[in-house]
Design a protein around this motif. Structure first.
Motif, PDB file in Angstrom:
ATOM      1  N   GLY A 146       0.813  -1.212   0.000  1.00 24.90           N
ATOM      2  CA  GLY A 146       0.000   0.000   0.000  1.00 24.90           C
ATOM      3  C   GLY A 146       0.844   1.258   0.000  1.00 24.90           C
ATOM      4  O   GLY A 146       0.557   2.219  -0.722  1.00 24.90           O
TER       5      GLY A 146
ATOM      6  N   GLY B 204       2.506   1.660  -3.435  1.00 20.95           N
ATOM      7  CA  GLY B 204       1.502   2.103  -4.394  1.00 20.95           C
ATOM      8  C   GLY B 204       1.171   3.568  -4.219  1.00 20.95           C
ATOM      9  O   GLY B 204       1.001   4.311  -5.192  1.00 20.95           O
ATOM     10  N   ALA B 205       1.099   4.014  -2.970  1.00 24.34           N
ATOM     11  CA  ALA B 205       0.814   5.426  -2.700  1.00 24.34           C
ATOM     12  C   ALA B 205       1.964   6.308  -3.179  1.00 24.34           C
ATOM     13  O   ALA B 205       1.735   7.365  -3.772  1.00 24.34           O
ATOM     14  CB  ALA B 205       0.555   5.629  -1.208  1.00 24.34           C
TER      15      ALA B 205
ATOM     16  N   GLU C  13       1.733   6.511  -6.941  1.00 23.59           N
ATOM     17  CA  GLU C  13       0.636   7.383  -7.360  1.00 23.59           C
ATOM     18  C   GLU C  13       0.942   8.845  -7.082  1.00 23.59           C
ATOM     19  O   GLU C  13       0.733   9.713  -7.942  1.00 23.59           O
ATOM     20  CB  GLU C  13      -0.656   6.980  -6.651  1.00 23.59           C
ATOM     21  CG  GLU C  13      -1.805   7.846  -7.087  1.00 23.59           C
ATOM     22  CD  GLU C  13      -2.986   7.761  -6.162  1.00 23.59           C
ATOM     23  OE1 GLU C  13      -3.838   8.644  -6.278  1.00 23.59           O
ATOM     24  OE2 GLU C  13      -3.046   6.845  -5.329  1.00 23.59           O
TER      25      GLU C  13
ATOM     26  N   LEU D  56      -7.026   3.252  -7.791  1.00 21.68           N
ATOM     27  CA  LEU D  56      -5.722   2.835  -7.262  1.00 21.68           C
ATOM     28  C   LEU D  56      -5.496   3.455  -5.883  1.00 21.68           C
ATOM     29  O   LEU D  56      -5.028   2.778  -4.963  1.00 21.68           O
ATOM     30  CB  LEU D  56      -4.593   3.236  -8.216  1.00 21.68           C
ATOM     31  CG  LEU D  56      -3.171   2.956  -7.715  1.00 21.68           C
ATOM     32  CD1 LEU D  56      -2.941   1.460  -7.539  1.00 21.68           C
ATOM     33  CD2 LEU D  56      -2.142   3.561  -8.655  1.00 21.68           C
ATOM     34  N   HIS D  57      -5.818   4.725  -5.733  1.00 21.22           N
ATOM     35  CA  HIS D  57      -5.639   5.399  -4.448  1.00 21.22           C
ATOM     36  C   HIS D  57      -6.475   4.721  -3.360  1.00 21.22           C
ATOM     37  O   HIS D  57      -5.984   4.487  -2.251  1.00 21.22           O
ATOM     38  CB  HIS D  57      -6.012   6.877  -4.571  1.00 21.22           C
ATOM     39  CG  HIS D  57      -5.753   7.658  -3.336  1.00 21.22           C
ATOM     40  ND1 HIS D  57      -4.492   7.967  -2.899  1.00 21.22           N
ATOM     41  CD2 HIS D  57      -6.606   8.176  -2.416  1.00 21.22           C
ATOM     42  CE1 HIS D  57      -4.570   8.648  -1.770  1.00 21.22           C
ATOM     43  NE2 HIS D  57      -5.842   8.789  -1.452  1.00 21.22           N
TER      44      HIS D  57
ATOM     45  N   THR E  59      -4.740   1.347  -2.539  1.00 21.99           N
ATOM     46  CA  THR E  59      -3.498   1.458  -1.769  1.00 21.99           C
ATOM     47  C   THR E  59      -3.764   1.957  -0.357  1.00 21.99           C
ATOM     48  O   THR E  59      -3.145   1.492   0.598  1.00 21.99           O
ATOM     49  CB  THR E  59      -2.472   2.377  -2.473  1.00 21.99           C
ATOM     50  OG1 THR E  59      -3.008   3.682  -2.627  1.00 21.99           O
ATOM     51  CG2 THR E  59      -2.061   1.807  -3.822  1.00 21.99           C
ATOM     52  N   TRP E  60      -4.687   2.887  -0.217  1.00 25.99           N
ATOM     53  CA  TRP E  60      -5.041   3.395   1.102  1.00 25.99           C
ATOM     54  C   TRP E  60      -5.669   2.285   1.949  1.00 25.99           C
ATOM     55  O   TRP E  60      -5.347   2.121   3.124  1.00 25.99           O
ATOM     56  CB  TRP E  60      -5.981   4.589   0.968  1.00 25.99           C
ATOM     57  CG  TRP E  60      -6.363   5.229   2.263  1.00 25.99           C
ATOM     58  CD1 TRP E  60      -7.615   5.317   2.782  1.00 25.99           C
ATOM     59  CD2 TRP E  60      -5.504   5.878   3.209  1.00 25.99           C
ATOM     60  NE1 TRP E  60      -7.593   5.975   3.987  1.00 25.99           N
ATOM     61  CE2 TRP E  60      -6.303   6.338   4.283  1.00 25.99           C
ATOM     62  CE3 TRP E  60      -4.133   6.095   3.262  1.00 25.99           C
ATOM     63  CZ2 TRP E  60      -5.788   6.995   5.376  1.00 25.99           C
ATOM     64  CZ3 TRP E  60      -3.612   6.765   4.360  1.00 25.99           C
ATOM     65  CH2 TRP E  60      -4.431   7.199   5.402  1.00 25.99           C
TER      66      TRP E  60
ATOM     67  N   THR F 270      -2.963  -0.096   3.089  1.00 24.18           N
ATOM     68  CA  THR F 270      -2.151   0.524   4.136  1.00 24.18           C
ATOM     69  C   THR F 270      -2.888   0.509   5.481  1.00 24.18           C
ATOM     70  O   THR F 270      -2.320   0.127   6.509  1.00 24.18           O
ATOM     71  CB  THR F 270      -1.786   1.971   3.744  1.00 24.18           C
ATOM     72  OG1 THR F 270      -1.107   1.944   2.489  1.00 24.18           O
ATOM     73  CG2 THR F 270      -0.894   2.620   4.778  1.00 24.18           C
TER      74      THR F 270
ATOM     75  N   PHE G  78       5.060  -5.080  -4.952  1.00 21.42           N
ATOM     76  CA  PHE G  78       4.200  -4.151  -5.688  1.00 21.42           C
ATOM     77  C   PHE G  78       4.954  -3.543  -6.864  1.00 21.42           C
ATOM     78  O   PHE G  78       4.465  -3.518  -7.992  1.00 21.42           O
ATOM     79  CB  PHE G  78       3.701  -3.024  -4.771  1.00 21.42           C
ATOM     80  CG  PHE G  78       2.936  -1.975  -5.540  1.00 21.42           C
ATOM     81  CD1 PHE G  78       1.575  -2.097  -5.706  1.00 21.42           C
ATOM     82  CD2 PHE G  78       3.584  -0.892  -6.122  1.00 21.42           C
ATOM     83  CE1 PHE G  78       0.862  -1.157  -6.448  1.00 21.42           C
ATOM     84  CE2 PHE G  78       2.892   0.050  -6.856  1.00 21.42           C
ATOM     85  CZ  PHE G  78       1.524  -0.081  -7.019  1.00 21.42           C
TER      86      PHE G  78
ATOM     87  N   ASP H 218       4.151  -4.133 -10.768  1.00 18.98           N
ATOM     88  CA  ASP H 218       3.774  -2.973 -11.573  1.00 18.98           C
ATOM     89  C   ASP H 218       4.678  -2.856 -12.801  1.00 18.98           C
ATOM     90  O   ASP H 218       4.192  -2.676 -13.919  1.00 18.98           O
ATOM     91  CB  ASP H 218       3.853  -1.703 -10.729  1.00 18.98           C
ATOM     92  CG  ASP H 218       3.420  -0.459 -11.479  1.00 18.98           C
ATOM     93  OD1 ASP H 218       2.350  -0.487 -12.115  1.00 18.98           O
ATOM     94  OD2 ASP H 218       4.144   0.552 -11.432  1.00 18.98           O
TER      95      ASP H 218
END
Length: 151
Positions: A21, A24-25, A28, A56-57, A60-61, A64, A96, A100
Motif C-alpha cells: 500500500g 503504491g501510494a 501514485e 488505485l488510491h 493502496t489506502w 495501508t 508491488f 507494476d
C-alpha cells in the motif's frame, strides 16, 4: 468453522499489506500527481485515467490501513517482531513495484512509466529497484525466522 491465522502469519500479512500500500501510494503521488507522467490506466480518455487513479488510491489506502490495523492487533497480542515486520514491509513494497513494472507496464500495458522517451532506463531502474526491495525483504524475513528458531 474457520480459524484465525496464526499471530506470526498475521504480522507477515500486516507488513506485506502495509508495504504494498505504501509503495503504491508513493507511485501514485510521485508519478501520477506530482510529475503527471501517467495515470494507472492510460489507454482511454484523461477522465478515465483520473478515475483509475482514484481506484488505485482507494486500493493502496485500504491496504495501508488494513496493514496498520493488523499491526496494531499483533502488538496488542504481544507478537510484535520488528525484524519480521520490516522484512514483510520491504517484500510488500518490492512485490508491488516489481509487479507494476513487469505486469502493468509490459504484459498488460495499462500504462508506462513515462511517454515520449526511451523507456529502457526507466524500466530497468523501476524493476531492479523493486527486485532489490523484494530481496532485502525476503532476506530480512529469513533472518527473523532463523533468529526466532534459535531462541
Amino acid at each position: 468453522m474457520t480459524t484465525a491465522a496464526p499471530p506470526d502469519r498475521r504480522l507477515l500479512v500486516a507488513g506485506l499489506l502495509f508495504g504494498a500500500g505504501a509503495m503504491g501510494a508513493v507511485d501514485e503521488i510521485v508519478f501520477h500527481q506530482l510529475l503527471h507522467w501517467h495515470h494507472f490506466y492510460d489507454r482511454s480518455t484523461g477522465a478515465v485515467g483520473l478515475v483509475s487513479d482514484g481506484v488505485l488510491h482507494a486500493a493502496t489506502w485500504s491496504a495501508t490501513v488494513a496493514g496498520l490495523a493488523l499491526l496494531a492487533d499483533a502488538r496488542r497480542r504481544g507478537v510484535w517482531a520488528p525484524r519480521r515486520w520490516w522484512g514483510a514491509v520491504l517484500a510488500g513494497a518490492g512485490g508491488f513495484q516489481t509487479f507494476d513494472g513487469l505486469v502493468d507496464h509490459k504484459v498488460l500495458r495499462v500504462h508506462q512509466i513515462r511517454y515520449g522517451v526511451d523507456l529502457t532506463g526507466y524500466d530497468v531502474t523501476w524493476v531492479a529497484g523493486g527486485v532489490l526491495l523484494l530481496l532485502a525483504g525476503v532476506l530480512l524475513l529469513r533472518r527473523s525466522r532463523s533468529a526466532a528458531a534459535t531462541r
